[in-house]
Structures are given as structure tokens and as C-alpha cells.
Design a protein around this motif. Structure first.
Motif, PDB file in Angstrom:
ATOM      1  N   PRO A 275     -17.719  51.834 -11.623  1.00  0.00           N
ATOM      2  CA  PRO A 275     -16.266  52.222 -10.764  1.00  0.00           C
ATOM      3  C   PRO A 275     -16.492  53.252  -9.865  1.00  0.00           C
ATOM      4  CG  PRO A 275     -16.341  53.164 -13.107  1.00  0.00           C
ATOM      5  CD  PRO A 275     -17.514  52.376 -12.899  1.00  0.00           C
ATOM      6  N   PHE A 276     -15.406  53.089  -8.877  1.00  0.00           N
ATOM      7  CA  PHE A 276     -15.464  54.193  -7.771  1.00  0.00           C
ATOM      8  C   PHE A 276     -14.044  54.610  -7.657  1.00  0.00           C
ATOM      9  CE2 PHE A 276     -15.810  50.293  -5.259  1.00  0.00           C
ATOM     10  CZ  PHE A 276     -14.884  50.776  -4.254  1.00  0.00           C
ATOM     11  N   ASP A 277     -13.601  55.760  -7.053  1.00  0.00           N
ATOM     12  CA  ASP A 277     -12.395  56.084  -6.632  1.00  0.00           C
ATOM     13  C   ASP A 277     -12.161  56.639  -5.260  1.00  0.00           C
ATOM     14  OD1 ASP A 277     -13.182  58.787  -6.527  1.00  0.00           O
ATOM     15  OD2 ASP A 277     -12.550  59.058  -8.547  1.00  0.00           O
ATOM     16  N   ALA A 278     -11.036  56.834  -4.835  1.00  0.00           N
ATOM     17  CA  ALA A 278     -10.616  57.072  -3.507  1.00  0.00           C
ATOM     18  C   ALA A 278     -11.595  58.324  -2.816  1.00  0.00           C
ATOM     19  CB  ALA A 278      -9.185  57.493  -3.409  1.00  0.00           C
ATOM     20  N   ALA A 279     -12.014  59.292  -3.656  1.00  0.00           N
ATOM     21  CA  ALA A 279     -12.857  60.609  -3.115  1.00  0.00           C
ATOM     22  C   ALA A 279     -14.173  59.819  -2.703  1.00  0.00           C
ATOM     23  CB  ALA A 279     -12.821  61.332  -4.445  1.00  0.00           C
ATOM     24  N   ALA A 280     -14.582  59.269  -3.366  1.00  0.00           N
ATOM     25  CA  ALA A 280     -16.027  58.637  -2.952  1.00  0.00           C
ATOM     26  C   ALA A 280     -15.740  57.806  -1.661  1.00  0.00           C
ATOM     27  CB  ALA A 280     -16.604  57.863  -4.088  1.00  0.00           C
ATOM     28  N   PHE A 281     -14.845  57.196  -1.660  1.00  0.00           N
ATOM     29  CA  PHE A 281     -14.551  55.803  -0.543  1.00  0.00           C
ATOM     30  C   PHE A 281     -14.150  56.593   0.601  1.00  0.00           C
ATOM     31  CE2 PHE A 281     -13.466  51.822   0.615  1.00  0.00           C
ATOM     32  CZ  PHE A 281     -12.200  51.918   1.360  1.00  0.00           C
ATOM     33  N   ASP A 282     -13.314  57.969   0.391  1.00  0.00           N
ATOM     34  CA  ASP A 282     -13.096  58.732   1.724  1.00  0.00           C
ATOM     35  C   ASP A 282     -14.223  59.276   2.294  1.00  0.00           C
ATOM     36  OD1 ASP A 282     -10.333  57.956   1.393  1.00  0.00           O
ATOM     37  OD2 ASP A 282      -9.617  59.697   0.412  1.00  0.00           O
ATOM     38  N   ALA A 283     -15.117  59.588   1.473  1.00  0.00           N
ATOM     39  CA  ALA A 283     -16.300  60.519   1.877  1.00  0.00           C
ATOM     40  C   ALA A 283     -16.991  59.579   2.962  1.00  0.00           C
ATOM     41  CB  ALA A 283     -17.126  60.914   0.931  1.00  0.00           C
TER      42      ALA A 283
ATOM     43  N   ASP B  38      -3.888  49.474  -2.912  1.00  0.00           N
ATOM     44  CA  ASP B  38      -2.914  50.547  -3.345  1.00  0.00           C
ATOM     45  C   ASP B  38      -3.248  51.669  -3.987  1.00  0.00           C
ATOM     46  OD1 ASP B  38      -0.886  48.777  -2.459  1.00  0.00           O
ATOM     47  OD2 ASP B  38      -0.495  48.267  -4.685  1.00  0.00           O
ATOM     48  N   SER B  39      -4.407  51.649  -4.884  1.00  0.00           N
ATOM     49  CA  SER B  39      -4.924  52.876  -5.541  1.00  0.00           C
ATOM     50  C   SER B  39      -6.238  53.244  -4.837  1.00  0.00           C
ATOM     51  CB  SER B  39      -5.356  52.399  -7.049  1.00  0.00           C
ATOM     52  OG  SER B  39      -6.146  51.583  -7.118  1.00  0.00           O
ATOM     53  N   ARG B  40      -6.961  52.355  -3.869  1.00  0.00           N
ATOM     54  CA  ARG B  40      -7.997  52.585  -3.270  1.00  0.00           C
ATOM     55  C   ARG B  40      -9.188  52.902  -4.206  1.00  0.00           C
ATOM     56  NH1 ARG B  40      -7.234  55.809   2.092  1.00  0.00           N
ATOM     57  NH2 ARG B  40      -9.218  56.642   0.970  1.00  0.00           N
ATOM     58  N   GLU B  41      -9.174  52.050  -5.280  1.00  0.00           N
ATOM     59  CA  GLU B  41     -10.438  52.271  -6.334  1.00  0.00           C
ATOM     60  C   GLU B  41     -10.799  50.749  -6.430  1.00  0.00           C
ATOM     61  OE1 GLU B  41      -8.352  55.592  -9.114  1.00  0.00           O
ATOM     62  OE2 GLU B  41      -8.034  53.832  -9.680  1.00  0.00           O
ATOM     63  N   GLY B  42     -11.865  50.797  -6.911  1.00  0.00           N
ATOM     64  CA  GLY B  42     -12.660  49.622  -7.264  1.00  0.00           C
ATOM     65  C   GLY B  42     -13.937  49.604  -8.075  1.00  0.00           C
ATOM     66  N   VAL B  43     -14.634  48.464  -8.204  1.00  0.00           N
ATOM     67  CA  VAL B  43     -15.768  48.276  -9.114  1.00  0.00           C
ATOM     68  C   VAL B  43     -16.850  47.668  -8.181  1.00  0.00           C
ATOM     69  CG1 VAL B  43     -16.740  47.290 -10.966  1.00  0.00           C
ATOM     70  CG2 VAL B  43     -14.392  48.218 -11.163  1.00  0.00           C
ATOM     71  N   VAL B  44     -18.146  48.326  -8.305  1.00  0.00           N
ATOM     72  CA  VAL B  44     -19.309  47.824  -7.507  1.00  0.00           C
ATOM     73  C   VAL B  44     -20.112  47.159  -8.694  1.00  0.00           C
ATOM     74  CG1 VAL B  44     -21.398  48.269  -6.546  1.00  0.00           C
ATOM     75  CG2 VAL B  44     -19.087  49.146  -5.715  1.00  0.00           C
ATOM     76  N   LEU B  45     -20.651  45.895  -8.545  1.00  0.00           N
ATOM     77  CA  LEU B  45     -21.815  45.350  -9.453  1.00  0.00           C
ATOM     78  C   LEU B  45     -23.188  45.831  -8.905  1.00  0.00           C
ATOM     79  CD1 LEU B  45     -20.489  41.976 -10.483  1.00  0.00           C
ATOM     80  CD2 LEU B  45     -20.227  44.101 -11.624  1.00  0.00           C
TER      81      LEU B  45
END
Length: 70
Positions: free
Chosen positions: A26-34, A11-18
Motif C-alpha cells: 500500500p502507499f498513501d498520498a505523501a509518497a504519491f505527492d513526492a 478521493d483518498s489518493r491511496e492505492g496498492v501496488v503489486l
């Protein structure tokens, strides 16, 4: 920098990477979209690019392993 997707909220297109050392990033949609992706699943390996000035994630891409048959 490389790590494994720990969580990803569609829904938020945010997540966490270990990271490999266990640190959460944490990362957000802007990094994901890129990176051109629409979703990630926990357990997927990713590469991240950090903004050197602020240390935040600016790009998340899937980490692909070399083909062992080549």
C-alpha cells in the motif's frame, strides 16, 4: 523496487501496488505527492522507494521504459 498499480482511489489518493513477486504494497498520498503525480491508473508500472527504517513507501514514481528507437 518496481511493481504494477493494482488499485488507486482518487478521493483518498491511496492505492496498492503489486510487486513483481505478487506481494501487495500500500502507499498513501505523501509518497504519491513526492513523485509529483496527481493520479495513477491500474496497470501502470511504477518504482517505489521504501523507508529503510520502517519499510513503508516514501516515494512512488512512474516507471518509464527506454525508447526502443534510440
Amino acid at each position: 523496487m518496481q511493481g504494477t498499480v493494482y488499485t488507486f482511489e482518487t478521493d483518498s489518493r491511496e492505492g496498492v501496488v503489486l510487486l513483481d513477486d505478487g506481494s501487495p504494497v500500500p502507499f498513501d498520498a505523501a509518497a504519491f505527492d513526492a513523485g509529483g503525480m496527481r493520479f495513477l491508473r491500474p496497470g501502470q508500472r511504477v518504482r517505489m522507494t521504501l523507508d529503510p527504517a520502517g519499510g513503508r513507501v516514501v516515494l512512488v514514481t512512474l516507471h518509464t521504459l527506454p525508447d526502443p528507437l534510440r
